[in-house]
Design an enzyme around this catalytic site. Structure first.
Site, PDB file in Angstrom:
ATOM      1  N   ASP A  19       7.026 -48.021 -37.256  1.00 16.95           N
ATOM      2  CA  ASP A  19       5.875 -48.920 -37.081  1.00 16.95           C
ATOM      3  C   ASP A  19       4.629 -48.131 -36.679  1.00 16.95           C
ATOM      4  OD1 ASP A  19       7.464 -51.515 -37.250  1.00 16.95           O
ATOM      5  OD2 ASP A  19       8.473 -50.477 -35.622  1.00 16.95           O
ATOM      6  N   GLU A 270      10.924 -46.108 -43.455  1.00 15.08           N
ATOM      7  CA  GLU A 270       9.827 -46.380 -44.390  1.00 15.08           C
ATOM      8  C   GLU A 270       8.879 -45.184 -44.532  1.00 15.08           C
ATOM      9  OE1 GLU A 270       8.227 -50.248 -44.478  1.00 15.08           O
ATOM     10  OE2 GLU A 270       6.230 -49.611 -45.067  1.00 15.08           O
TER      11      GLU A 270
HETATM   12  O1  TRH Z   1      11.801 -44.136 -37.317  1.00 16.31           O
HETATM   13  P1  TRH Z   1      12.178 -44.925 -38.513  1.00 16.31           P
HETATM   14  O2  TRH Z   1      13.577 -45.281 -38.603  1.00 16.31           O
HETATM   15  O3  TRH Z   1      11.306 -46.214 -38.552  1.00 16.31           O
HETATM   16  C1  TRH Z   1      11.824 -47.485 -38.873  1.00 16.31           C
HETATM   17  C2  TRH Z   1      11.443 -47.950 -40.225  1.00 16.31           C
HETATM   18  O4  TRH Z   1      10.079 -47.882 -40.449  1.00 16.31           O
HETATM   19  C3  TRH Z   1      11.934 -49.349 -40.426  1.00 16.31           C
HETATM   20  O5  TRH Z   1      11.531 -49.836 -41.673  1.00 16.31           O
HETATM   21  C4  TRH Z   1      11.381 -50.206 -39.326  1.00 16.31           C
HETATM   22  O6  TRH Z   1      11.841 -51.488 -39.462  1.00 16.31           O
HETATM   23  C5  TRH Z   1      11.806 -49.641 -38.014  1.00 16.31           C
HETATM   24  O7  TRH Z   1      11.306 -48.315 -37.907  1.00 16.31           O
HETATM   25  C6  TRH Z   1      11.303 -50.442 -36.862  1.00 16.31           C
HETATM   26  O8  TRH Z   1      11.802 -44.076 -39.825  1.00 16.31           O
HETATM   27  P2  TRH Z   1      10.396 -43.800 -40.512  1.00 16.31           P
HETATM   28  O9  TRH Z   1       9.796 -45.034 -41.040  1.00 16.31           O
HETATM   29  O10 TRH Z   1      10.619 -42.718 -41.442  1.00 16.31           O
HETATM   30  O11 TRH Z   1       9.481 -43.270 -39.335  1.00 16.31           O
HETATM   31  C7  TRH Z   1       9.649 -42.000 -38.767  1.00 16.31           C
HETATM   32  C8  TRH Z   1       8.290 -41.416 -38.423  1.00 16.31           C
HETATM   33  O12 TRH Z   1       8.480 -40.211 -37.690  1.00 16.31           O
HETATM   34  C9  TRH Z   1       7.482 -41.042 -39.650  1.00 16.31           C
HETATM   35  O13 TRH Z   1       6.113 -41.320 -39.412  1.00 16.31           O
HETATM   36  C10 TRH Z   1       7.674 -39.536 -39.770  1.00 16.31           C
HETATM   37  C11 TRH Z   1       7.741 -39.172 -38.327  1.00 16.31           C
HETATM   38  N1  TRH Z   1       8.394 -37.893 -38.002  1.00 16.31           N
HETATM   39  C12 TRH Z   1       7.620 -36.906 -37.426  1.00 16.31           C
HETATM   40  O14 TRH Z   1       6.409 -37.084 -37.218  1.00 16.31           O
HETATM   41  N2  TRH Z   1       8.221 -35.730 -37.077  1.00 16.31           N
HETATM   42  C13 TRH Z   1       9.529 -35.479 -37.311  1.00 16.31           C
HETATM   43  O15 TRH Z   1      10.023 -34.377 -36.986  1.00 16.31           O
HETATM   44  C14 TRH Z   1      10.305 -36.514 -37.943  1.00 16.31           C
HETATM   45  C15 TRH Z   1      11.767 -36.266 -38.219  1.00 16.31           C
HETATM   46  C16 TRH Z   1       9.708 -37.708 -38.265  1.00 16.31           C
END
Ligand code: TRH
Length: 382
Positions: A19, A270
């Site tokens: 989010d 996402e």
């Molecule tokens: O963390 P998530 O599982 O987020 C989820 C999904 O968005 C889901 O649809 C939603 O319903 C839920 O949250 C509440 O995975 P996502 O979306 O990939 O978000 C991870 C964020 O972390 C993304 O912006 C990338 C960031 N990230 C970093 O900045 N550094 C890192 O080392 C990693 C591994 C990720």
């Protein structure tokens, strides 16, 4: 009539980083590419702080990278609503803020991304709430949806990183690592994935694998696979043909670089899913777990759409590994089949990334959408 170019974005952090990850990228892009003034209301500054390290969690309001970040809690004193309000992921605007909204306020609910075909029909529909109108904005993969979050130059940047060995070397060095000649895999997933089965398949690979794991909730499963009680950032572990590096949780821009420097990216949720698409590399997506198998429908809708024109053998290897990743087992043969398709997959994913980047991106679509509504209300006065 002077145009007020302020937008409010509301972000409620349900769990994980998706989010805030999406809202933060969107806020920055609306400011830098559309010259808007953004007020980003966040309900949990402590979680946001992990993704935006510059946040001071003790402050009610602060400016970071030109975005005004405001703590959103029961006692928040809201300024009058901006002309455009983004309610992210149906987070429910607070009543004392809703009271400040006008019938002319452009109220947009930004929904979650899905490749399912119903999205085309539901995008841009609206419903009335008293005197206010709430518009439903659905991101998606086709021109009739709200599009995908993509900075203007991200695809070009990722492709130049792919060609620039020196920049890749700088990146690995910034992590204290030497560039590896092995098949490089980044691993970001939910803890319920068959992590041990995947690591075991990697260990038995015919090709040597270097796997990079940003510190997250999966470290205990990784430690267990290697027979360790805990793992630290900086640890390197080996088993047969697998070398695994525990790296820090990266900044969003360094995470983009990791995706661009690896040959296979395991992503989830996402935002990391979209970033894997822009990296143009082979990737395996684990959707966020939902009730009634909704996440499986979402996965299959995406695979059918994204790999529609892919050669049958490559497509089968990709579908099989995605399905195994959703189950409890990863047979070594499924991993091996996928590895054998890396070259065609690389070319195919690059082509898909380029094709999707031809579509109008989500932030531009939001701006066009809101301008159209404002014009409908005020006509030529704006
Ligand atoms: O963390 P998530 O599982 O987020 C989820 C999904 O968005 C889901 O649809 C939603 O319903 C839920 O949250 C509440 O995975 P996502 O979306 O990939 O978000 C991870 C964020 O972390 C993304 O912006 C990338 C960031 N990230 C970093 O900045 N550094 C890192 O080392 C990693 C591994 C990720």
């Amino acid at each position: 009539m002077a145009i007020d170019k302020t937008w409010d974005i509301f972000c409620k952090i349900v769990d994980n980083f998706g989010d805030i990850g999406i809202c933060w990228r969107l806020a920055k892009q609306l400011r830098s590419e559309h010259q808007l003034t953004i007020r980003l209301y966040i309900d949990d500054l402590h979680i946001a702080n992990q993704l935006i390290p510059a946040i001071d969690t003790s402050l009610e309001q602060q400016s970071i990278e030109g975005i005004s970040i405001i703590a959103w809690h029961a006692d928040t004193k809201f300024q009058p609503a901006a002309p455009v309000v983004i309610e992210s992921f149906a987070c429910e605007l607070p009543p004392n803020y809703l009271n400040t909204m006008q019938p002319s306020t452009v109220w947009i609910n930004l929904d979650y991304l899905s490749a399912e075909s119903w999205v085309d029909d539901f995008h841009a529909k609206s419903s009335k709430r008293g005197a206010l109108t709430r518009h439903f904005f659905f991101p998606g993969f086709t021109p009739s949806t709200g599009g995908l979050l993509r900075e203007y130059d991200i695809v070009k940047e990722q492709q130049s990183l792919d060609k620039a060995a020196a920049h890749q070397q700088d990146f690995w060095q910034s992590l204290g690592l030497a560039p590896s000649p092995n098949v490089k895999v980044s691993l970001f997933c939910y803890p319920h994935a068959p992590i041990s089965a995947l690591l075991s398949a990697m260990a038995q690979s015919s090709l040597p694998i270097s796997c990079y794991v940003p510190a997250s909730s999966i470290l205990s499963s990784v430690a267990e696979f290697f027979g360790q009680s805990t793992l630290q950032i900086g640890d390197t572990l080996t088993k047969q043909n697998l070398t695994l590096h525990v790296i820090p949780f990266l900044s969003q821009s360094d995470y983009d670089k990791l995706l661009g420097c690896c040959d296979i990216n395991f992503v989830r949720g996402e935002d990391s899913w979209i970033r894997a698409i822009w990296a143009g590399k082979p990737f395996i997506w684990q959707p966020y777990l939902q009730t009634e198998q909704t996440h499986i429908k979402k996965l299959h809708a995406f695979l059918d759409l994204f790999y529609a024109d892919c050669a049958a053998t490559t497509k089968a290897a990709t579908f099989n590994l995605h399905n195994a990743w959703l189950s409890e087992q990863i047979p070594a043969g499924i991993w091996q089949d996928y590895l054998s398709q890396l070259n065609p997959l690389n070319a195919y994913n690059r082509q898909q990334s380029n094709a999707l980047a031809q579509q109008t991106d989500l932030s531009t679509k939001l701006v066009i959408f809101s301008e159209k509504i404002i014009k409908n209300i005020f006509g030529n006065k704006v």
